[in-house]
Design a protein around this motif. Structure first.
Motif, PDB file in Angstrom:
ATOM      1  N   ASN A 545       0.800  -1.227   0.000  1.00 39.37           N
ATOM      2  CA  ASN A 545       0.000   0.000   0.000  1.00 39.37           C
ATOM      3  C   ASN A 545       0.830   1.274   0.000  1.00 39.37           C
ATOM      4  OD1 ASN A 545       0.984  -0.243   2.557  1.00 39.37           O
ATOM      5  ND2 ASN A 545      -1.005  -0.179   3.602  1.00 39.37           N
ATOM      6  N   ASP A 547       3.019   2.585   1.962  1.00 38.51           N
ATOM      7  CA  ASP A 547       3.196   3.382   3.171  1.00 38.51           C
ATOM      8  C   ASP A 547       4.576   3.204   3.787  1.00 38.51           C
ATOM      9  OD1 ASP A 547       3.038   0.820   4.188  1.00 38.51           O
ATOM     10  OD2 ASP A 547       1.433   1.253   5.631  1.00 38.51           O
ATOM     11  N   SER A 601       2.927  -0.889  -8.323  1.00 36.93           N
ATOM     12  CA  SER A 601       2.339  -1.519  -7.143  1.00 36.93           C
ATOM     13  C   SER A 601       2.491  -3.036  -7.238  1.00 36.93           C
ATOM     14  CB  SER A 601       0.849  -1.164  -7.022  1.00 36.93           C
ATOM     15  OG  SER A 601       0.670   0.225  -6.860  1.00 36.93           O
ATOM     16  N   SER A 628      -3.662   0.684  -3.185  1.00 33.67           N
ATOM     17  CA  SER A 628      -3.968   0.828  -1.766  1.00 33.67           C
ATOM     18  C   SER A 628      -3.815  -0.481  -1.009  1.00 33.67           C
ATOM     19  CB  SER A 628      -5.404   1.341  -1.604  1.00 33.67           C
ATOM     20  OG  SER A 628      -6.340   0.335  -1.988  1.00 33.67           O
TER      21      SER A 628
END
Length: 737
Positions: A545, A547, A601, A628
Motif C-alpha cells: 500500500n 506506506d 504496485s 492501496s
C-alpha cells in the motif's frame, strides 16, 4: 551395458530434433506424445536418422527439425531390445516374457505354484517405417518366471545376434529361477545352445582374454564367463560389487578391455583389464549410485568417457587419459517413476556432439563433455535456498541448507556460470527453513535458519543465526528457542527476515507469525497470525500500500483463503481483507507478490488446484493492486493438473528482458506427470497486465531463487534438485522472446 545393445550406444547420424517449447532456459528438450518407457535409439525407418522407440510409440525424425509420433500397435514390455535379428537391415524388437506363474502356501505351510503359460522369447520384425509386426517366438518352457532380463550378443561368432535370457524366479519355486542361451540362425529363429547357462543377467560383453570369442560379465558380481565360441562358457573370477550395470571399453588404451560398473547405492567403479582376461581389483570412481551406465567419447579426445544415469539425473565422468576419471558433472533430468532411466546416445542435431535421449527428453551435447541441461552442484540433502551478494564482489552468491543435519553451505558466485567451492556452517535446526536479512543492523546480510514443519518440536532450538562478515564467510551459529510448533496441517516452507518495525534489524516472519529481532541474533516471542489464518500453506511479504511498511499475504490451507495483513511499521499487523477461493475443492499451492502490470504496485500472484467433476486443473492467477493494497481484476492461466503432491515455487522477474515482468512456476514433482508438456511453466507478461500462453520445460526444484549466475544480465534460476543431491542451476539462454 552389453556390447550387443548397439541401439543404446552412440548412434552418429545427421538429423535435427526440435519441439517448440520454452527456450528461455538451458534445459532438455521435452518430447511430445511420450507416455511410456524408452526402449532404444536407432534408425527405425531406414532414412539414416536416429529415431527413438518407446514401449507404445516411436519418435520418428522427419528431417525438418521435428519428430513425428507413431503409435505402436504393440506395447513392448520394459527391457525389450532393438536388434536386427533377421538380417534385413531393419531393426526388430526382441522381448523376453516370463512364465505366468502364481505361488502361494498350503495350510500346512508348504508352497505350491500354478503356471498358466510358458516363458517365451518373442521377436517383432521391423517394417522399416517405425512400426513392427509379429514375428517368431520360442517357447522356453515353465522354468523361467518373475522378472526377465535380456541381452543380445553374438556368442558363437557367426555375425548374428544371439539372445541370453534370465529370470529372477520365485523363492517358492527354485526351478523358476533360470536362464537360457538361444542361438540365432539369421532369420530371427532361435534354438537353445548346448549345455546350461545359469540365471545371472548379462551386464556387458567383450573379448576379455583375446581369444577371439565373446566373454560375458554377469551379475551381480560381476562374474566373468569366458566364451567357448559355441554359446557355452567357463566360469572365471568374480568381483563382489553387487553390480546392476556395466560397460566395456579400453579406457586407458593399454590394449586390454576394461569394465566400468555401477551399483545402485555405492557408486561407479572401474575394473582395469589385465592379460589373460582378468581384472584388477575394483576402484571406486565416485560414490554416486546409478542404474544404467554407458561409455562414449563425449569430448572428442579419443578416450571413452562414462555416462551414468539414476532416476532424476545423469552423471558424466570425463576420462583423464591417465587411468582415472573425473568426479562427476551432474546434469538434472526430471524424474518420475513412470520413466525409469534407460537412455540412448545419438547426434540428433548434427553438430558433432552426442546427445542423450533420456526418459521423455533429449539433452543436447555441447563441447567439453557437457549437455544442455541444468547442472547440479553437489550438496547433500539440499533444502531451502537464498541468494545475495554475501562477499560484496557484485556477483550473486547462494546459501543452501542441509535438511538432514541443519548445516548451511554458502557457494560464492563466479559470474561465469558456476559456483565456487562451498563452505559449510553448522546449525542445530533439522528440516528447517532458511531466510536471509540483516539481523544485527551492521549492513551485512546474515542467514537465519528456522524450524520447519517437520522439525522435531522437542529440539532444543528453533532459530539459528549465522552473522555475516561481509567477505562471504559467517560466524558460528547463535541459536535459541522462541518460535514454538506449527498448527496442525501447516504446510508452509517459507520464512522471511525483514525489518517490519524500522529499527534497522531484521525480524522473522513465518508460520508462527512475526518475531521481532533484538539486534543480536536473537528474537522476541512471536506475535501469532490471527487464528482464522491458520494453518498456513504459503506466505508473501512486501509493501502493498506504499506506506513504507512491510505487509504480509497469508494463504490458509483448510479453507483456501488468502488474508491480507497490513503492517503499521511497529511490528503490528491487522487484517485488511480476506478472500476465499470460490472453486471446487481448491487448494492453494504457492503465493508471491510482483508488479505484473508495471504500475509500480505489487500485485498478488498465486497458484491453486481445483477438482471439479469435469476434471482437475491448476491455474496461476494475478490479482492487480489498485495501489492501496486492495486486489482485484484478476487474470489467470489454466494449467494441466499436477497433483497435490507437488510443491510450487512462484518466481517473478523479466526473464525474457522485454521490460515486462514474467511468472515462473517451478514444480517439484506432482502426483500426475505431464509428459507432453513439461514440469515447470513460464508465463511471459504481455504488457498492461496481460499474460501470454504458458511455455513448458523440464525443470524440477523443491525451492528456487532468481539470480545472475553467468554475468550476462539475464535472470537465471537456482534451487535444490528434486532428488535433494545438490544445488541445481538453470541458465537463462538470453533469448528475448
Amino acid at each position: 551395458m552389453v556390447a550387443g545393445l548397439a541401439m543404446f550406444g552412440p548412434f552418429a547420424s545427421h538429423s535435427a530434433l526440435s519441439q517448440t517449447l520454452s527456450k528461455q532456459f538451458v534445459a532438455p528438450q521435452q518430447l511430445s506424445g511420450v507416455t511410456s518407457t524408452l526402449i532404444g535409439v536407432g534408425d527405425l525407418n531406414g532414412d539414416g536418422r536416429p529415431d527413438i522407440l518407446y514401449q507404445n510409440s516411436a519418435q520418428i525424425a522427419t528431417g525438418n527439425g521435428t519428430f513425428k509420433t507413431i503409435s505402436e500397435a504393440i506395447t513392448f514390455p520394459q527391457g525389450a531390445i532393438l536388434a536386427d535379428v533377421n538380417g534385413d537391415k531393419k531393426l526388430d524388437v526382441v522381448v523376453a516374457i516370463p512364465a505366468d506363474e502364481q505361488c502361494d502356501y498350503n495350510p500346512d505351510g508348504s508352497p505350491y505354484c500354478n503356471i498358466d503359460s510358458d516363458a517365451m522369447l518373442k521377436v517383432y520384425f521391423g517394417n522399416g517405417d517405425g512400426t513392427f509386426r509379429t514375428g517368431t517366438s520360442f517357447d522356453l518352457g515353465q522354468e523361467g518366471a518373475n522378472l526377465a532380463t535380456l541381452a543380445m550378443v553374438d556368442v558363437n561368432g557367426d555375425g548374428k545376434p544371439d539372445a541370453i535370457v534370465t529370470f529372477v524366479g520365485y523363492s517358492e519355486d527354485p526351478a523358476s529361477q533360470d536362464g537360457f542361451v538361444l542361438l540365432n540362425d539369421g532369420t530371427g529363429n532361435f534354438k537353445l545352445a548346448p549345455g546350461t547357462y545359469g540365471y545371472q543377467p548379462v551386464l556387458a560383453s567383450g573379448d576379455f582374454n583375446g581369444d577371439g570369442k565373446i566373454d560375458l560379465a554377469v551379475g551381480l558380481g560381476p562374474t566373468i564367463l569366458y566364451g567357448k565360441g559355441d554359446g557355452t562358457f567357463t566360469t572365471g573370477p568374480s568381483y563382489a560389487l553387487n553390480a546392476n550395470a556395466a560397460v566395456v571399453g579400453d579406457f586407458n588404451h593399454d590394449g586390454h578391455l576394461d569394465l566400468a560398473v555401477s551399483n545402485y547405492t555405492t557408486g561407479v567403479y572401474t575394473l582395469w583389464g589385465q592379460t589373460g582376461g582378468t581384472f584388477a581389483p575394483p576402484k571406486l570412481i565416485f560414490p554416486f549410485g546409478a542404474s544404467y551406465i554407458q561409455a562414449a567419447d563425449l569430448n572428442h579426445d579419443g578416450y571413452l568417457d562414462l555416462i551414468a544415469a539414476s532416476t532424476s539425473s545423469f552423471d558424466v565422468y570425463t576420462n583423464q587419459r591417465n587411468g582415472t576419471f573425473s568426479s562427476p558433472r551432474v546434469f538434472a533430468a526430471t524424474g518420475n517413476s513412470y520413466y525409469p532411466s534407460p537412455f540412448g546416445l545419438a547426434d540428433f542435431n548434427r553438430d558433432g556432439y552426442l546427445d542423450i535421449a533420456y526418459q521423455n527428453q533429449v539433452a543436447y551435447g555441447t563441447s567439453g563433455a557437457s549437455f544442455q541441461a541444468p547442472i547440479i552442484t553437489q550438496s547433500a540433502y539440499a533444502g531451502g535456498v537464498v541468494s545475495a551478494d554475501f562477499n560484496g564482489d557484485g556477483i550473486d552468491d547462494v546459501a543452501i541448507m542441509n535438511v538432514s543435519t541443519g548445516a548451511v553451505t554458502v557457494f560464492t558466485g563466479s559470474g561465469k556460470g558456476y559456483f565456487n567451492a562451498g563452505k559449510t556452517y553448522g546449525t542445530p535446526i533439522i528440516s528447517g527453513n532458511i531466510a536471509m536479512g540483516d539481523v544485527n543492523g551492521d549492513g551485512v546480510k546474515d542467514i537465519v535458519v528456522t524450524r520447519g514443519i517437520q522439525s522435531p518440536v522437542t529440539d532444543a532450538y528453533d532459530v539459528s543465526v549465522l552473522l555475516g562478515n561481509a567477505d562471504g564467510t559467517f560466524r558460528s551459529a547463535i541459536s535459541s528457542k522462541v518460535l514454538g510448533g506449527p498448527a496442525s496441517y501447516t504446510y508452509n516452507r517459507q520464512s522471511f527476515a525483514v525489518d517490519v518495525n524500522h529499527d534497522g534489524n531484521a525480524d522473522l516472519i513465518g508460520y508462527w507469525g512475526v518475531a521481532l529481532g533484538k539486534g543480536d541474533g536473537t528474537f522476541s516471542a512471536p506475535k501469532p497470525f490471527p487464528s482464522q489464518a491458520l494453518p498456513v500453506i504459503a506466505l508473501a511479504v512486501g509493501d502493498i500500500n506504499h506506506d513504507g511498511n512491510e505487509d504480509i499475504m497469508v494463504a490458509e490451507y483448510t479453507n483456501a483463503t488468502i488474508f491480507t495483513l497490513v503492517g503499521d511499521g511497529h511490528g503490528n499487523f491487522t487484517v485488511k481483507n480476506t478472500e476465499k477461493l470460490n472453486y471446487t475443492h481448491p487448494q492453494i499451492n504457492a503465493i508471491t507478490l510482483g508488479d505484473i502490470n508495471g504500475d509500480g504496485s505489487l500485485d498478488l500472484i498465486y497458484e491453486y488446484s481445483a477438482s471439479p467433476s469435469i476434471g482437475p486443473y491448476d491455474r496461476v492467477v494475478v490479482e492487480f493492486n489498485d495501489g492501496s493494497g486492495t486486489f482485484g481484476n484478476a487474470v489467470g492461466v489454466r494449467l494441466p493438473y499436477e497433483g497435490s503432491a507437488a510443491y510450487d515455487t512462484l518466481l517473478v522477474d523479466d526473464f525474457n528482458r522485454d521490460g515486462k515482468m514474467d511468472i515462473l512456476d517451478v514444480m517439484a514433482g506432482g502426483y500426475v506427470y505431464q509428459p507432453t508438456t513439461g514440469d515447470s511453466i513460464l508465463i511471459n507478461g504481455a504488457g498492461g497486465g496481460g499474460l501470454a500462453a504458458p511455455q513448458y520445460f523440464p525443470l524440477q526444484m523443491t525451492d528456487g531463487v532468481v539470480l545472475d549466475i553467468n554475468g550476462d544480465g539475464a535472470p537465471d534460476i537456482a534451487g535444490p534438485s528434486l532428488d535433494d543431491s545438490g544445488l541445481e542451476r538453470a541458465l537463462n539462454t538470453g533469448a528475448k522472446q
